[in-house]
Design a protein around this motif. Structure first.
Motif, PDB file in Angstrom:
ATOM      1  N   SER A  17       3.846   3.063   6.656  1.00  0.00           N
ATOM      2  CA  SER A  17       4.586   3.120   5.407  1.00  0.00           C
ATOM      3  C   SER A  17       3.676   3.682   4.322  1.00  0.00           C
ATOM      4  N   ALA A  18       3.933   4.897   3.918  1.00  0.00           N
ATOM      5  CA  ALA A  18       3.110   5.538   2.895  1.00  0.00           C
ATOM      6  C   ALA A  18       3.250   4.826   1.559  1.00  0.00           C
ATOM      7  N   PHE A  19       4.430   4.273   1.271  1.00  0.00           N
ATOM      8  CA  PHE A  19       4.630   3.594  -0.002  1.00  0.00           C
ATOM      9  C   PHE A  19       3.689   2.404  -0.153  1.00  0.00           C
ATOM     10  N   LEU A  20       3.550   1.616   0.900  1.00  0.00           N
ATOM     11  CA  LEU A  20       2.697   0.435   0.826  1.00  0.00           C
ATOM     12  C   LEU A  20       1.259   0.834   0.512  1.00  0.00           C
ATOM     13  N   GLY A  21       0.756   1.880   1.159  1.00  0.00           N
ATOM     14  CA  GLY A  21      -0.602   2.349   0.886  1.00  0.00           C
ATOM     15  C   GLY A  21      -0.769   2.809  -0.546  1.00  0.00           C
ATOM     16  N   THR A  22       0.226   3.512  -1.062  1.00  0.00           N
ATOM     17  CA  THR A  22       0.174   3.988  -2.447  1.00  0.00           C
ATOM     18  C   THR A  22       0.190   2.818  -3.415  1.00  0.00           C
ATOM     19  N   ALA A  23       1.078   1.868  -3.192  1.00  0.00           N
ATOM     20  CA  ALA A  23       1.191   0.715  -4.088  1.00  0.00           C
ATOM     21  C   ALA A  23      -0.082  -0.126  -4.065  1.00  0.00           C
ATOM     22  N   MET A  24      -0.625  -0.376  -2.897  1.00  0.00           N
ATOM     23  CA  MET A  24      -1.845  -1.172  -2.791  1.00  0.00           C
ATOM     24  C   MET A  24      -3.013  -0.486  -3.481  1.00  0.00           C
ATOM     25  N   ALA A  25      -3.122   0.828  -3.327  1.00  0.00           N
ATOM     26  CA  ALA A  25      -4.215   1.552  -3.976  1.00  0.00           C
ATOM     27  C   ALA A  25      -4.132   1.399  -5.492  1.00  0.00           C
ATOM     28  N   ALA A  32     -11.493  -2.211  -8.189  1.00  0.00           N
ATOM     29  CA  ALA A  32     -12.548  -1.436  -7.524  1.00  0.00           C
ATOM     30  C   ALA A  32     -13.461  -0.760  -8.536  1.00  0.00           C
ATOM     31  N   ILE A  33     -12.888  -0.209  -9.588  1.00  0.00           N
ATOM     32  CA  ILE A  33     -13.701   0.460 -10.618  1.00  0.00           C
ATOM     33  C   ILE A  33     -14.617  -0.550 -11.307  1.00  0.00           C
ATOM     34  N   SER A  34     -14.111  -1.759 -11.528  1.00  0.00           N
ATOM     35  CA  SER A  34     -14.926  -2.763 -12.218  1.00  0.00           C
ATOM     36  C   SER A  34     -16.085  -3.280 -11.371  1.00  0.00           C
ATOM     37  N   VAL A  35     -15.926  -3.312 -10.035  1.00  0.00           N
ATOM     38  CA  VAL A  35     -17.016  -3.821  -9.186  1.00  0.00           C
ATOM     39  C   VAL A  35     -17.909  -2.709  -8.628  1.00  0.00           C
ATOM     40  N   ALA A  36     -17.503  -1.460  -8.793  1.00  0.00           N
ATOM     41  CA  ALA A  36     -18.281  -0.336  -8.248  1.00  0.00           C
ATOM     42  C   ALA A  36     -19.493  -0.046  -9.124  1.00  0.00           C
ATOM     43  N   SER A  37     -20.417   0.658  -8.555  1.00  0.00           N
ATOM     44  CA  SER A  37     -21.585   1.117  -9.302  1.00  0.00           C
ATOM     45  C   SER A  37     -21.133   1.996 -10.458  1.00  0.00           C
ATOM     46  N   LEU A  40     -20.701   5.885 -10.057  1.00  0.00           N
ATOM     47  CA  LEU A  40     -19.642   6.520  -9.268  1.00  0.00           C
ATOM     48  C   LEU A  40     -18.494   6.990 -10.159  1.00  0.00           C
ATOM     49  N   THR A  41     -17.936   8.135  -9.818  1.00  0.00           N
ATOM     50  CA  THR A  41     -16.740   8.617 -10.514  1.00  0.00           C
ATOM     51  C   THR A  41     -15.518   7.894  -9.953  1.00  0.00           C
ATOM     52  N   LYS A  42     -14.382   8.021 -10.627  1.00  0.00           N
ATOM     53  CA  LYS A  42     -13.144   7.407 -10.131  1.00  0.00           C
ATOM     54  C   LYS A  42     -12.770   7.976  -8.764  1.00  0.00           C
ATOM     55  N   ALA A  43     -13.004   9.275  -8.574  1.00  0.00           N
ATOM     56  CA  ALA A  43     -12.696   9.902  -7.284  1.00  0.00           C
ATOM     57  C   ALA A  43     -13.563   9.320  -6.175  1.00  0.00           C
ATOM     58  N   GLN A  44     -14.836   9.064  -6.470  1.00  0.00           N
ATOM     59  CA  GLN A  44     -15.727   8.477  -5.465  1.00  0.00           C
ATOM     60  C   GLN A  44     -15.323   7.039  -5.144  1.00  0.00           C
ATOM     61  N   VAL A  45     -14.922   6.289  -6.186  1.00  0.00           N
ATOM     62  CA  VAL A  45     -14.459   4.916  -5.963  1.00  0.00           C
ATOM     63  C   VAL A  45     -13.206   4.929  -5.096  1.00  0.00           C
ATOM     64  N   ALA A  46     -12.261   5.831  -5.401  1.00  0.00           N
ATOM     65  CA  ALA A  46     -11.036   5.937  -4.601  1.00  0.00           C
ATOM     66  C   ALA A  46     -11.366   6.268  -3.150  1.00  0.00           C
ATOM     67  N   ALA A  47     -12.298   7.186  -2.939  1.00  0.00           N
ATOM     68  CA  ALA A  47     -12.689   7.542  -1.575  1.00  0.00           C
ATOM     69  C   ALA A  47     -13.304   6.341  -0.857  1.00  0.00           C
ATOM     70  N   VAL A  65      -8.200   3.588   5.713  1.00  0.00           N
ATOM     71  CA  VAL A  65      -6.877   4.206   5.572  1.00  0.00           C
ATOM     72  C   VAL A  65      -6.955   5.711   5.818  1.00  0.00           C
ATOM     73  N   ALA A  66      -8.053   6.323   5.404  1.00  0.00           N
ATOM     74  CA  ALA A  66      -8.206   7.769   5.592  1.00  0.00           C
ATOM     75  C   ALA A  66      -8.205   8.125   7.083  1.00  0.00           C
ATOM     76  N   GLU A  67      -8.941   7.380   7.874  1.00  0.00           N
ATOM     77  CA  GLU A  67      -8.982   7.631   9.320  1.00  0.00           C
ATOM     78  C   GLU A  67      -7.621   7.352   9.955  1.00  0.00           C
ATOM     79  N   TYR A  68      -6.971   6.277   9.510  1.00  0.00           N
ATOM     80  CA  TYR A  68      -5.642   5.934  10.013  1.00  0.00           C
ATOM     81  C   TYR A  68      -4.652   7.067   9.740  1.00  0.00           C
ATOM     82  N   THR A  69      -4.661   7.582   8.505  1.00  0.00           N
ATOM     83  CA  THR A  69      -3.748   8.665   8.141  1.00  0.00           C
ATOM     84  C   THR A  69      -4.038   9.917   8.974  1.00  0.00           C
TER      85      THR A  69
END
Length: 142
Positions: A17-25, A32-37, A40-47, A65-69
């Motif tokens: 379900s692509a929707f669930l992955g999008t909503a969870m992200a 994730a941004i608050s606990v990341a170094s 890191l840029t937002k793109a790096q945190v997302a990755a 999720v990337a490998e799963y997709t």
């Protein structure tokens, strides 16, 4: 033996379900941004979130999720097509995946066994996005 679990969402709407992955992200990105170094840029945190590298730091774990997709794409690609209708060529509706992935009994590859027989229609949005990204990349190279 291979043990596979499916959620109610998988059974009702197709797996994956692509929707669930999008909503969870969207739900965990601010966390994730608050606990990341801070370097890191937002793109790096997302990755890092999508590859499961931040799972230990987040309240919701994604796994890779990337490998799963990528694996879903590998088993579903044969069900996907681009329309020849000029009215739909630039529409996501012109890039659809239909049918199911090959059955589990038709392969010996572990990820194909795990995803065997899944409904490929939910992969349509990813197939469409990859198609458009490829067109943009080709245009940029001109």
């Amino acid at each position: 033996p291979l043990v596979q679990r499916h959620s109610v969402n998988d059974l009702m709407f197709g797996h994956p379900s692509a929707f669930l992955g999008t909503a969870m992200a969207k739900v965990v990105m601010s966390e994730a941004i608050s606990v990341a170094s801070s370097t890191l840029t937002k793109a790096q945190v997302a990755a890092d979130v999508l590859t499961g590298e931040m799972d230990a730091m987040l309240s919701h774990q994604f796994g890779n999720v990337a490998e799963y997709t990528k694996n879903v794409g590998a088993v579903c690609l044969s069900t996907c097509s681009v329309t020849t209708d000029p009215n739909l060529l630039t529409s996501p509706l012109g890039h659809m995946c239909r049918g199911n992935a090959p059955d589990r009994s038709e392969t010996s590859y572990p990820f194909e066994i795990a995803l065997g027989g899944i409904d490929c229609r939910p992969y349509s949005s990813t197939f469409s996005t990859k198609f458009y990204c490829g067109m943009i990349q080709t245009t940029l190279l001109l």
